[in-house]
Design a protein around this motif. Structure first.
Motif, PDB file in Angstrom:
ATOM      1  N   UNK A  53      84.268  -1.009  20.321  1.00  0.00           N
ATOM      2  CA  UNK A  53      85.483  -0.197  20.202  1.00  0.00           C
ATOM      3  C   UNK A  53      85.133   1.214  19.730  1.00  0.00           C
ATOM      4  N   UNK A  54      84.189   1.327  18.842  1.00  0.00           N
ATOM      5  CA  UNK A  54      83.749   2.633  18.353  1.00  0.00           C
ATOM      6  C   UNK A  54      83.113   3.455  19.481  1.00  0.00           C
ATOM      7  N   UNK A  55      82.306   2.808  20.296  1.00  0.00           N
ATOM      8  CA  UNK A  55      81.695   3.472  21.454  1.00  0.00           C
ATOM      9  C   UNK A  55      82.776   3.904  22.435  1.00  0.00           C
ATOM     10  N   UNK A  67      76.005   0.943  25.751  1.00  0.00           N
ATOM     11  CA  UNK A  67      76.494   2.286  26.071  1.00  0.00           C
ATOM     12  C   UNK A  67      76.373   2.549  27.568  1.00  0.00           C
ATOM     13  N   UNK A  68      75.239   2.203  28.141  1.00  0.00           N
ATOM     14  CA  UNK A  68      75.012   2.415  29.576  1.00  0.00           C
ATOM     15  C   UNK A  68      76.013   1.618  30.414  1.00  0.00           C
ATOM     16  N   UNK A 108      72.802   6.660  21.871  1.00  0.00           N
ATOM     17  CA  UNK A 108      72.151   5.463  21.323  1.00  0.00           C
ATOM     18  C   UNK A 108      71.657   5.728  19.908  1.00  0.00           C
ATOM     19  N   UNK A 109      71.022   6.856  19.676  1.00  0.00           N
ATOM     20  CA  UNK A 109      70.563   7.214  18.330  1.00  0.00           C
ATOM     21  C   UNK A 109      71.720   7.192  17.339  1.00  0.00           C
ATOM     22  N   UNK A 110      72.816   7.825  17.721  1.00  0.00           N
ATOM     23  CA  UNK A 110      73.980   7.926  16.854  1.00  0.00           C
ATOM     24  C   UNK A 110      74.526   6.545  16.487  1.00  0.00           C
ATOM     25  N   UNK A 111      74.777   5.716  17.505  1.00  0.00           N
ATOM     26  CA  UNK A 111      75.373   4.404  17.230  1.00  0.00           C
ATOM     27  C   UNK A 111      74.375   3.441  16.592  1.00  0.00           C
TER      28      UNK A 111
END
Length: 193
Positions: free
Chosen positions: A45-47, A9-10, A25-28
């Motif tokens: 791709x979802x991120x 993510x970062x 981060x928690x969500x994914x």
């Protein structure tokens, strides 16, 4: 796995503040841990999809434009133009954090081809089902991250009312209201919640 997701993510947006990075981060992490991403879609791709529509969490007060434009009933609001999830700053936990996950889930659900969230938005029942599912997932993320469980509650229907434009108004927190509505819908269509 958590740290790998955080790093991914970062890498997508290096300017994310620590709090927003933690929420994302928690969500994914829960999506991956519970195997909730369809097989034909990769985590990356979802991120990317979610970050096209939200990449910042901002808490606002009654002097903020979101409050002034929408009033006190709005707990969370996702602005796709600024890619910001706005959360009312006077919400107490767990509602505050769950509202972040709720709005983030909407961002992840947004179709990049037409910017619509979910399916069947033309009908009140379709919108209600999508909102209930989104709230259920927001609660799931919160409860798994914090290792707690929410008790089911029986809520009298007098706590829920419909106003002129088909909006359901409640004296309850969102998660209590959506749980009640989802339970009622499940009973009506004879499926499990």
């Amino acid at each position: 796995m958590y740290e790998e997701i955080k790093k991914l993510i970062k890498s997508k947006k290096t300017t994310l503040d620590d709090q927003t990075l933690t929420y994302f981060t928690n969500y994914f992490y829960i999506l991956v841990k519970d195997n909730l991403i369809p097989d034909n879609i990769k985590l990356e791709k979802s991120i990317d999809n979610a970050m096209m529509f939200a990449s910042k969490v901002e808490f606002y007060d009654e002097n903020h434009r979101v409050y002034l434009e929408n009033g006190h009933d709005i707990k969370g609001f996702r602005d796709s133009k600024t890619k910001t999830i706005f959360i009312r700053d006077n919400l107490e936990e767990p509602l505050r954090e769950m509202t972040v996950y709720h709005e983030l889930h909407h961002a992840a659900q947004t179709n990049p081809n037409n910017s619509e969230v979910g399916i069947n938005q033309e009908s009140n029942i379709g919108r209600l089902i999508m909102e209930a599912q989104t709230q259920y997932f927001a609660e799931k993320v919160y409860s798994e991250i914090h290792n707690i469980s929410f008790e089911e509650k029986l809520i009298p229907s007098e706590n829920l009312r419909m106003v002129s434009n088909g909006t359901v108004v409640s004296r309850l927190h969102n998660y209590e209201m959506y749980d009640t509505l989802l339970s009622k819908l499940a009973a009506m269509i004879d499926v499990s919640k």
